[in-house]
Design an enzyme around this catalytic site. Structure first.
Site: not given
Length: 447
Positions: A11, A153, A248, A259, A326
């Site tokens: 970020v 994203r 989605f 996230c 991750r």
């Protein structure tokens, strides 16, 4: 404007680079000296399309610099952006030690004109008030607090930052609201002004809702497999409804990354801390965890015993266009394969090194190409929808494999592409295209 960004993670680095590209003077601060030296050399420590080129051009233009000297960077800045990590604690709560530590350093370094302390890190509701109290205890220097959550994203972070759906500015200060609106106005006119706590909650609520859509369509996919419907067509029909939307609603093996897993768990804890049982979100997390293991069940349906089998894995990153591993589904899937005695041949275009640092085992062979991974394997499992994999035909895949078994966890291929092969093909939520394997799956009760 003069900006200082504290933290050069995903970020912080993307935000700093993009704000400099808008003409602001940006200093990015990190405690890790080697990382700062790497950035000063023009090297990007993460994979993000377009980031390195944009960083280099703005550094050369003198608008972007990197340092470990937080005091000097804070002194010169009008707006200080907090973008440090808030990883999960064992109980699911956000670890605020890094952001509170950074706030203390900022407080002790404040000089010059009034400052705006703008939090971009994802933090639980009430955290900005905690930061404000902490800073005011350490300094009399004038400053205002604001929460401006990020919605980028991985894989499209530059595009999302420069063309946002909306900007949320949460602050009680008219001056801070005006300055932050001015900062973000070149990006969009869709700027929402809220109180601080609502801004903090918007971030968690947004990610929780998107995670819910993913788990919902995966549950629909599981039902589709049992009743013979095609989840791709179902999702398309749902997506035309403006109240639902198409985004989605792509069935697969669930979400991962830095996230959604972290933020859903944190929101469950936030709710629990005020004595609210967030049953829906708990179910979303449970569904997501179980979804990835459908890969194992389908492998067992086609291979019987996994012991001694060679299983190829395409895709180690949690999503395409990133090297982020991750909470990638590949970790748990590969671990189960190893536990059951399989040999794994794994390939990812970008993320192999990151994955290997977290999971390296004698039963895993990391390959240099998709072909090398698939060659002479008993089955191939597609876990990440890299564009590179779409360009390989099912017929070519069949020619590489020893056993004609393809488990498509991301629904990369269409029915007509597979129909002309002898592959035993499993996708997610779509009718199986090989009669023999379908009948076998029926017998085993997984269809």
């Amino acid at each position: 404007m003069k900006l200082t960004v504290i933290g050069t993670g995903y970020v912080g680095l993307v935000s700093g680079v993009c704000f400099s590209d808008l003409g602001n003077e940006v200093v990015c601060v990190d405690k890790i000296g080697e990382k700062v030296l790497q950035l000063q050399r023009g090297e990007v420590p993460i994979y993000e399309p377009g980031l390195q080129e944009l960083m280099q051009s703005n550094s050369e233009a003198g608008r972007l610099s990197f340092t470990t000297d937080i005091a000097a960077a804070v002194k010169e800045a009008e707006i200080i952006i907090l973008a440090v990590g808030t990883p999960s604690l064992p109980n699911g709560e956000a670890d605020l030690s890094y952001i509170l530590g950074a706030a203390k350093e900022i407080a002790l370094a404040m000089e010059g004109g009034p400052k705006i302390l703008m939090t971009k890190s994802t933090v639980p509701v009430g955290t900005n008030e905690t930061i404000e109290r902490l800073v005011r205890e350490l300094t009399d220097h004038p400053f205002e607090i604001a929460s401006v959550p990020e919605f980028l994203r991985e894989g499209s972070a530059i595009r999302d930052t420069m063309n946002p759906d909306r900007i949320v500015i949460g602050t009680d200060s008219d001056w801070a609201r005006q300055r932050l609106t001015e900062l973000h106005r070149p990006l969009t006119d869709r700027i929402l002004h809220t109180d601080v706590r609502s801004a903090e909650m918007i971030k968690y609520a947004s990610n929780a809702f998107l995670a819910t859509k993913i788990s919902f369509i995966n549950e629909i996919a599981n039902i589709c497999e049992k009743v013979g419907a095609d989840v791709s067509q179902v999702a398309e029909g749902m997506g035309y409804d403006k109240r639902i939307g198409a985004s989605f609603l792509r069935a697969g093996i669930g979400y991962g990354g830095s996230c959604f897993p972290k933020d859903t768990q944190a929101l469950i804890q936030i709710a629990g801390n005020v004595d609210y049982n967030f049953k829906l979100l708990k179910a979303v997390v449970e569904v997501n965890q179980a979804q990835r293991f459908n890969i194992i069940r389908k492998l067992e349906a086609t291979l019987d015993d996994l012991y001694g089998r060679t299983v190829a894995i395409w895709g180690l990153a949690f999503k395409p266009e990133t090297d982020d591993v991750r909470d990638a589904p590949a970790f748990e899937i590969i671990q189960v394969l190893i536990e059951r005695g399989a040999h794994v041949k794994a390939y990812d275009p970008i993320a192999t090194a990151n994955f290997r640092r977290k999971l390296d085992h004698p039963s895993i062979q990391f390959c240099a190409s998709a072909r090398e991974a698939a060659l002479e394997a008993d089955a191939l499992c597609i876990l990440t929808e890299w564009e590179e994999f779409r360009t390989v035909s099912p017929a070519e895949i069949q020619s590489w494999l020893r056993g004609p078994h393809l488990i498509d966890g991301r629904n990369l291929f269409r029915e007509e592409e597979v129909a002309g092969t002898d592959l035993s093909y499993y996708s997610v939520g779509r009718p199986n295209m090989n009669r023999g394997i379908r009948e076998r799956a029926d017998l085993l009760g997984i269809r």
